[in-house]
Motif scaffolding. Structure first.
Motif, PDB file in Angstrom:
ATOM      1  N   THR A 177      13.145  56.468 -27.446  1.00 51.24           N
ATOM      2  CA  THR A 177      12.896  57.318 -26.184  1.00 51.24           C
ATOM      3  C   THR A 177      13.421  55.991 -25.258  1.00 51.24           C
ATOM      4  OG1 THR A 177      11.062  58.632 -27.208  1.00 51.24           O
ATOM      5  CG2 THR A 177      11.182  58.207 -24.595  1.00 51.24           C
ATOM      6  N   VAL A 178      14.273  56.226 -24.395  1.00 48.12           N
ATOM      7  CA  VAL A 178      14.752  55.178 -23.659  1.00 48.12           C
ATOM      8  C   VAL A 178      14.048  55.333 -22.051  1.00 48.12           C
ATOM      9  CG1 VAL A 178      16.668  54.321 -22.547  1.00 48.12           C
ATOM     10  CG2 VAL A 178      16.789  54.670 -24.992  1.00 48.12           C
ATOM     11  N   LYS A 179      13.601  54.484 -21.426  1.00 52.67           N
ATOM     12  CA  LYS A 179      13.107  54.567 -20.252  1.00 52.67           C
ATOM     13  C   LYS A 179      13.868  54.030 -19.169  1.00 52.67           C
ATOM     14  CE  LYS A 179       9.273  56.874 -20.879  1.00 52.67           C
ATOM     15  NZ  LYS A 179       9.042  58.243 -20.897  1.00 52.67           N
ATOM     16  N   ARG A 180      14.275  52.541 -19.734  1.00 51.72           N
ATOM     17  CA  ARG A 180      15.062  51.750 -18.693  1.00 51.72           C
ATOM     18  C   ARG A 180      16.500  51.110 -19.504  1.00 51.72           C
ATOM     19  NH1 ARG A 180      11.791  48.045 -15.098  1.00 51.72           N
ATOM     20  NH2 ARG A 180      11.169  46.862 -17.072  1.00 51.72           N
ATOM     21  N   CYS A 181      17.421  50.849 -18.915  1.00 48.43           N
ATOM     22  CA  CYS A 181      18.595  50.332 -19.492  1.00 48.43           C
ATOM     23  C   CYS A 181      19.229  49.093 -18.624  1.00 48.43           C
ATOM     24  CB  CYS A 181      19.571  51.404 -19.728  1.00 48.43           C
ATOM     25  SG  CYS A 181      19.442  52.522 -20.909  1.00 48.43           S
ATOM     26  N   PRO A 203      16.257  52.478 -14.298  1.00 54.27           N
ATOM     27  CA  PRO A 203      15.758  53.739 -14.664  1.00 54.27           C
ATOM     28  C   PRO A 203      16.723  54.779 -15.155  1.00 54.27           C
ATOM     29  CG  PRO A 203      15.222  53.869 -12.234  1.00 54.27           C
ATOM     30  CD  PRO A 203      15.989  52.522 -12.550  1.00 54.27           C
ATOM     31  N   GLU A 231      16.627  57.578 -17.987  1.00 54.42           N
ATOM     32  CA  GLU A 231      15.666  58.317 -19.358  1.00 54.42           C
ATOM     33  C   GLU A 231      16.296  59.095 -20.044  1.00 54.42           C
ATOM     34  OE1 GLU A 231      11.982  59.224 -17.953  1.00 54.42           O
ATOM     35  OE2 GLU A 231      11.617  57.707 -16.188  1.00 54.42           O
ATOM     36  N   TYR A 232      16.254  59.061 -21.184  1.00 54.78           N
ATOM     37  CA  TYR A 232      16.954  59.763 -22.299  1.00 54.78           C
ATOM     38  C   TYR A 232      16.211  59.638 -23.538  1.00 54.78           C
ATOM     39  CZ  TYR A 232      20.169  55.997 -23.818  1.00 54.78           C
ATOM     40  OH  TYR A 232      20.448  54.961 -23.824  1.00 54.78           O
ATOM     41  N   VAL A 233      16.324  60.627 -24.505  1.00 46.83           N
ATOM     42  CA  VAL A 233      15.937  60.172 -26.093  1.00 46.83           C
ATOM     43  C   VAL A 233      17.454  60.307 -26.901  1.00 46.83           C
ATOM     44  CG1 VAL A 233      14.726  61.397 -28.074  1.00 46.83           C
ATOM     45  CG2 VAL A 233      13.778  61.475 -25.484  1.00 46.83           C
ATOM     46  N   ALA A 286      19.588  49.863 -23.931  1.00 46.57           N
ATOM     47  CA  ALA A 286      17.932  49.984 -23.875  1.00 46.57           C
ATOM     48  C   ALA A 286      17.389  48.942 -23.610  1.00 46.57           C
ATOM     49  CB  ALA A 286      17.616  50.882 -25.000  1.00 46.57           C
TER      50      ALA A 286
END
Length: 178
Positions: free
Chosen positions: A26-30, A42, A44-46, A141
């Motif tokens: 689960t990604v919130k920030r890259c 920001p 956001e994705y899975v 990520a």
């Protein structure tokens, strides 16, 4: 939990070895390049793999092994729970790099030192293969880059254009092999 580490080969790895592997992240920030500098943004994705994608990855690893690459796995009761793959074929201006082409730990096993041990195995293999540095086209990520930084990776001194074209959001990192 008794984890066993071993080089991957035909006896312990096949087309179905990743069937139960949980890639989920689960990604919130890259990290993204903004005005020439990297900054966390920001995003956001899975990220997850289907069974088909897990089998494609297994086929990729089998091909890497056939073509002279090296791969290492972490096993829990015979089940593959983490792996690292180093591709054959040096590159860079002085042929100093070997590529860490794949590096994952199954979700339930993360944050237990398994990735660190697999990274060390990959580094040892790259060094034996004549590399001076391990090259990583790393998922951008926040958690992924934090792990690589913890291992001592830094931004690569050289850019691999083919990898940048394939994965434009990845950060290209290197690890100096001592």
């Amino acid at each position: 939990m008794k984890i066993v580490y071993a080089a991957l080969c035909g006896e312990n790895f096949n087309a179905f070895s990743l069937d139960s592997f949980i890639r989920k992240q689960t990604v919130k920030r890259c990290w993204r390049k903004v005005n020439g500098e990297y900054a966390l943004k920001p995003v956001e994705y899975v990220e997850d793999w289907t069974l088909t994608e897990r089998r494609e990855m297994a086929a990729y690893i089998i091909d890497e092994l056939k073509n002279g690459g090296k791969a290492f796995g972490a096993f829990d009761c015979g089940k593959l729970i983490g792996y690292a793959c180093v591709s054959a074929g040096a590159f860079g201006c002085a042929g100093q790099y070997l590529l860490l082409s794949e590096f994952y730990v199954s979700l339930p096993y993360r944050k237990n030192g398994i990735g660190k041990r697999l990274f060390e195995e990959a580094c040892a293999s790259a060094k034996v293969g004549g590399a001076k540095k391990l090259f990583i086209s790393a998922h951008s990520a926040e958690d992924s880059i934090a792990a690589y930084k913890k291992y001592g990776c830094v931004l690569a001194k050289e850019k691999n254009e083919a990898l940048a074209e394939k994965e434009p959001c990845d950060l290209q990192l290197e690890f100096v092999l001592n």
